[in-house]
Write a protein that holds these residues in place. Structure first.
Motif, PDB file in Angstrom:
ATOM      1  N   TYR A  79       0.830  -1.209   0.000  1.00 29.14           N
ATOM      2  CA  TYR A  79       0.000   0.000   0.000  1.00 29.14           C
ATOM      3  C   TYR A  79       0.870   1.266   0.000  1.00 29.14           C
ATOM      4  O   TYR A  79       0.552   2.259  -0.667  1.00 29.14           O
ATOM      5  CB  TYR A  79      -0.922   0.001   1.220  1.00 29.14           C
ATOM      6  CG  TYR A  79      -1.863  -1.179   1.268  1.00 29.14           C
ATOM      7  CD1 TYR A  79      -2.558  -1.579   0.126  1.00 29.14           C
ATOM      8  CD2 TYR A  79      -2.054  -1.908   2.444  1.00 29.14           C
ATOM      9  CE1 TYR A  79      -3.417  -2.659   0.161  1.00 29.14           C
ATOM     10  CE2 TYR A  79      -2.902  -2.994   2.481  1.00 29.14           C
ATOM     11  CZ  TYR A  79      -3.584  -3.370   1.339  1.00 29.14           C
ATOM     12  OH  TYR A  79      -4.427  -4.452   1.371  1.00 29.14           O
ATOM     13  N   ILE A  80       1.973   1.229   0.743  1.00 26.52           N
ATOM     14  CA  ILE A  80       2.885   2.376   0.759  1.00 26.52           C
ATOM     15  C   ILE A  80       3.469   2.606  -0.630  1.00 26.52           C
ATOM     16  O   ILE A  80       3.576   3.750  -1.100  1.00 26.52           O
ATOM     17  CB  ILE A  80       4.008   2.148   1.798  1.00 26.52           C
ATOM     18  CG1 ILE A  80       3.427   2.161   3.208  1.00 26.52           C
ATOM     19  CG2 ILE A  80       5.097   3.207   1.659  1.00 26.52           C
ATOM     20  CD1 ILE A  80       4.434   1.773   4.284  1.00 26.52           C
ATOM     21  N   GLU A  81       3.830   1.528  -1.308  1.00 29.67           N
ATOM     22  CA  GLU A  81       4.383   1.641  -2.668  1.00 29.67           C
ATOM     23  C   GLU A  81       3.385   2.280  -3.624  1.00 29.67           C
ATOM     24  O   GLU A  81       3.754   3.139  -4.440  1.00 29.67           O
ATOM     25  CB  GLU A  81       4.783   0.249  -3.180  1.00 29.67           C
ATOM     26  CG  GLU A  81       6.015  -0.319  -2.529  1.00 29.67           C
ATOM     27  CD  GLU A  81       6.306  -1.730  -2.992  1.00 29.67           C
ATOM     28  OE1 GLU A  81       7.403  -2.230  -2.715  1.00 29.67           O
ATOM     29  OE2 GLU A  81       5.416  -2.344  -3.643  1.00 29.67           O
ATOM     30  N   THR A 152      -0.713 -16.581  -3.308  1.00 27.53           N
ATOM     31  CA  THR A 152      -1.277 -15.264  -3.599  1.00 27.53           C
ATOM     32  C   THR A 152      -0.419 -14.591  -4.668  1.00 27.53           C
ATOM     33  O   THR A 152       0.784 -14.849  -4.739  1.00 27.53           O
ATOM     34  CB  THR A 152      -1.297 -14.376  -2.336  1.00 27.53           C
ATOM     35  OG1 THR A 152      -1.715 -13.052  -2.703  1.00 27.53           O
ATOM     36  CG2 THR A 152       0.074 -14.289  -1.713  1.00 27.53           C
ATOM     37  N   PRO A 153      -1.017 -13.757  -5.524  1.00 25.21           N
ATOM     38  CA  PRO A 153      -0.194 -13.000  -6.478  1.00 25.21           C
ATOM     39  C   PRO A 153       0.735 -12.009  -5.786  1.00 25.21           C
ATOM     40  O   PRO A 153       1.736 -11.598  -6.360  1.00 25.21           O
ATOM     41  CB  PRO A 153      -1.233 -12.258  -7.332  1.00 25.21           C
ATOM     42  CG  PRO A 153      -2.506 -13.008  -7.156  1.00 25.21           C
ATOM     43  CD  PRO A 153      -2.453 -13.549  -5.764  1.00 25.21           C
ATOM     44  N   PHE A 154       0.394 -11.636  -4.548  1.00 26.39           N
ATOM     45  CA  PHE A 154       1.194 -10.651  -3.815  1.00 26.39           C
ATOM     46  C   PHE A 154       2.267 -11.362  -2.992  1.00 26.39           C
ATOM     47  O   PHE A 154       2.229 -11.375  -1.759  1.00 26.39           O
ATOM     48  CB  PHE A 154       0.292  -9.806  -2.917  1.00 26.39           C
ATOM     49  CG  PHE A 154      -0.763  -9.060  -3.661  1.00 26.39           C
ATOM     50  CD1 PHE A 154      -0.437  -7.966  -4.441  1.00 26.39           C
ATOM     51  CD2 PHE A 154      -2.085  -9.462  -3.600  1.00 26.39           C
ATOM     52  CE1 PHE A 154      -1.415  -7.276  -5.140  1.00 26.39           C
ATOM     53  CE2 PHE A 154      -3.069  -8.778  -4.294  1.00 26.39           C
ATOM     54  CZ  PHE A 154      -2.731  -7.687  -5.077  1.00 26.39           C
ATOM     55  N   GLU A 161       8.818  -6.217  -6.917  1.00 29.33           N
ATOM     56  CA  GLU A 161       9.174  -6.264  -8.346  1.00 29.33           C
ATOM     57  C   GLU A 161       8.070  -5.719  -9.244  1.00 29.33           C
ATOM     58  O   GLU A 161       8.292  -4.801 -10.038  1.00 29.33           O
ATOM     59  CB  GLU A 161       9.491  -7.717  -8.724  1.00 29.33           C
ATOM     60  CG  GLU A 161       9.710  -7.955 -10.207  1.00 29.33           C
ATOM     61  CD  GLU A 161      11.001  -7.350 -10.720  1.00 29.33           C
ATOM     62  OE1 GLU A 161      11.404  -7.696 -11.833  1.00 29.33           O
ATOM     63  OE2 GLU A 161      11.595  -6.521 -10.022  1.00 29.33           O
ATOM     64  N   PHE A 162       6.869  -6.286  -9.121  1.00 31.63           N
ATOM     65  CA  PHE A 162       5.791  -5.956 -10.057  1.00 31.63           C
ATOM     66  C   PHE A 162       5.064  -4.660  -9.706  1.00 31.63           C
ATOM     67  O   PHE A 162       4.533  -3.995 -10.595  1.00 31.63           O
ATOM     68  CB  PHE A 162       4.762  -7.095 -10.102  1.00 31.63           C
ATOM     69  CG  PHE A 162       5.288  -8.349 -10.744  1.00 31.63           C
ATOM     70  CD1 PHE A 162       6.452  -8.342 -11.498  1.00 31.63           C
ATOM     71  CD2 PHE A 162       4.614  -9.549 -10.589  1.00 31.63           C
ATOM     72  CE1 PHE A 162       6.932  -9.501 -12.080  1.00 31.63           C
ATOM     73  CE2 PHE A 162       5.093 -10.717 -11.176  1.00 31.63           C
ATOM     74  CZ  PHE A 162       6.251 -10.686 -11.923  1.00 31.63           C
ATOM     75  N   TYR A 163       5.030  -4.321  -8.434  1.00 32.01           N
ATOM     76  CA  TYR A 163       4.217  -3.179  -8.022  1.00 32.01           C
ATOM     77  C   TYR A 163       5.033  -1.955  -7.612  1.00 32.01           C
ATOM     78  O   TYR A 163       4.461  -0.942  -7.243  1.00 32.01           O
ATOM     79  CB  TYR A 163       3.273  -3.603  -6.892  1.00 32.01           C
ATOM     80  CG  TYR A 163       2.407  -4.772  -7.284  1.00 32.01           C
ATOM     81  CD1 TYR A 163       1.323  -4.585  -8.143  1.00 32.01           C
ATOM     82  CD2 TYR A 163       2.695  -6.064  -6.850  1.00 32.01           C
ATOM     83  CE1 TYR A 163       0.541  -5.659  -8.538  1.00 32.01           C
ATOM     84  CE2 TYR A 163       1.916  -7.143  -7.245  1.00 32.01           C
ATOM     85  CZ  TYR A 163       0.836  -6.935  -8.091  1.00 32.01           C
ATOM     86  OH  TYR A 163       0.072  -8.000  -8.492  1.00 32.01           O
TER      87      TYR A 163
END
Length: 265
Positions: A79-81, A152-154, A161-163
């Motif tokens: 969430y911070i990202e 999970t995807p997270f 990496e992804f987000y």
């Protein structure tokens, strides 16, 4: 109480003062060199910090998404990202657009040359971010999923990496594109194919992430690099070869501008 740059330099050790003084006296065409080096330093600190964070909490708190520790150490980071990426994009792209040059036809050859050097700095910062995202973090993702169950995807690596890493280099690549379009006559007259490919291709890697996660979740469990589901990543990286075309366009224009400087009285 505010501290001036002179006071800051006075407080530095002697071995650090000389490099700073050299930067202050940099040639006119390297006016943006201090900012450029700061960007490299900031990115390096961010990436190393994230990697150390992974080393500290990936195994101890990142293996089971149903554990409270996962929510505390990884979803909170996620969430911070998202907030940081949103604010950084709006701020940087907004600044580049608002501060754009509205009189490109009247800039001097000397100023245009300086801006080409600055564009080269933008491109190298962009490729630096692509390198970190596509090497240390992307390569470890395969190893991660070969030893950890994907529930999970997270995952602990995806959240970084992804987000964060992928969106960050997309933002920096887009910034280079906006800079060229708003400050250099050559790129303002039309869409540069090499510049657009160099930015748009790696951006499509981010798009491929969605397809990749969908495929791994529903019908392709293995994490082989050569799997067809990963081909989109490879093609996206190939488009980064457009950077060579950007440099070729820039050098061609620089030759014309240098001739103008020589002919000037």
């Amino acid at each position: 109480m505010a501290i001036s740059s002179e006071q800051l330099k006075a407080a530095l050790p002697e071995q650090l003062k000389a490099p700073l003084e050299k930067l202050d006296n940099a040639p006119w065409y390297l006016k943006d060199l201090p900012t450029y080096l700061k960007a490299f330093g900031i990115l390096t600190v961010i990436y190393i910090g994230l990697r150390l964070y992974q080393g500290e909490f990936a195994v101890s708190a990142g293996l089971d998404s149903y554990e409270p520790a996962f929510e505390q150490y990884w979803m909170r980071l996620f969430y911070i990202e998202l907030v940081i990426i949103a604010l950084f994009t709006a701020g940087l792209w907004g600044y580049l657009w608002v501060s754009r040059d509205r009189n490109l036809d009247s800039i001097s050859p000397k100023e245009e040359i300086r801006r080409y050097f600055t564009l080269t700095m933008w491109i190298s910062v962009y490729t630096f971010a692509v390198y970190w995202a596509g090497s240390y973090f992307a390569e470890q993702d395969n190893s991660w999923h070969q030893v950890a169950i994907r529930d999970t995807p997270f995952t602990a690596n995806h959240i970084i990496e992804f987000y964060f890493n992928f969106p960050l280099y997309v933002i920096l690549g887009g910034s280079a594109w906006v800079y060229a379009r708003t400050r250099l006559p050559l790129y303002a007259k039309g869409i540069s194919l090499p510049l657009t490919l160099a930015v748009f291709g790696p951006f499509m890697i981010l798009v491929s992430v969605g397809f990749n996660e969908w495929g791994h979740t529903f019908w392709f469990r293995e994490e082989f690099f050569a799997a067809p589901i990963h081909w989109g990543f490879v093609i996206g990286v190939w488009f980064a070869l457009g950077v060579g075309g950007i440099l070729l366009q820039g050098v061609t224009r620089l030759i014309e501008l240098l001739d103008k400087l020589e002919d000037a009285p």
